[in-house]
Design a protein around this motif. Structure first.
Motif, PDB file in Angstrom:
ATOM      1  N   ASP A   1       0.815  -1.136   0.107  1.00  0.00           N
ATOM      2  CA  ASP A   1       0.080   0.022  -0.070  1.00  0.00           C
ATOM      3  C   ASP A   1       1.008   1.200   0.147  1.00  0.00           C
ATOM      4  O   ASP A   1       1.596   1.571   1.000  1.00  0.00           O
ATOM      5  CB  ASP A   1      -0.698   0.072   1.120  1.00  0.00           C
TER       6      ASP A   1
ATOM      7  N   SER B   1      -5.523   6.722  -2.395  1.00  0.00           N
ATOM      8  CA  SER B   1      -5.665   7.166  -3.778  1.00  0.00           C
ATOM      9  C   SER B   1      -6.445   8.513  -3.824  1.00  0.00           C
ATOM     10  O   SER B   1      -6.919   9.319  -2.668  1.00  0.00           O
ATOM     11  CB  SER B   1      -6.219   6.293  -4.747  1.00  0.00           C
ATOM     12  N   THR B   2      -6.599   9.341  -4.781  1.00  0.00           N
ATOM     13  CA  THR B   2      -7.301  10.402  -4.836  1.00  0.00           C
ATOM     14  C   THR B   2      -8.724  10.221  -4.428  1.00  0.00           C
ATOM     15  O   THR B   2      -9.267  10.966  -3.855  1.00  0.00           O
ATOM     16  CB  THR B   2      -7.241  11.130  -6.166  1.00  0.00           C
TER      17      THR B   2
END
Length: 59
Positions: A12, A16-17
């Motif tokens: 990981d 994310s966005t």
């Protein structure tokens, strides 16, 4: 099995966005709910009562 689990947990690279967007949306929603609750008369009366009791207490 342990090696596969380690790869899954260590790969990981961060959020994310989309995860940032969901987290921001959740924070804004919580802030809006808190604003509505704390700006109501019940919350104002409760906080005023607590402050008055604190100042009227004798040492």
């Amino acid at each position: 099995m342990l090696k596969k689990l380690r790869v899954l947990t260590e790969s990981d690279g961060g959020m994310s966005t989309a995860e940032y967007a969901m987290g921001t949306l959740a924070a804004v929603a919580l802030a809006a709910v808190l604003y509505i609750v704390l700006s109501g008369d019940v919350a104002k009366d409760g906080l005023t009562s607590i402050i008055e009791q604190a100042f009227s207490a004798e040492p």
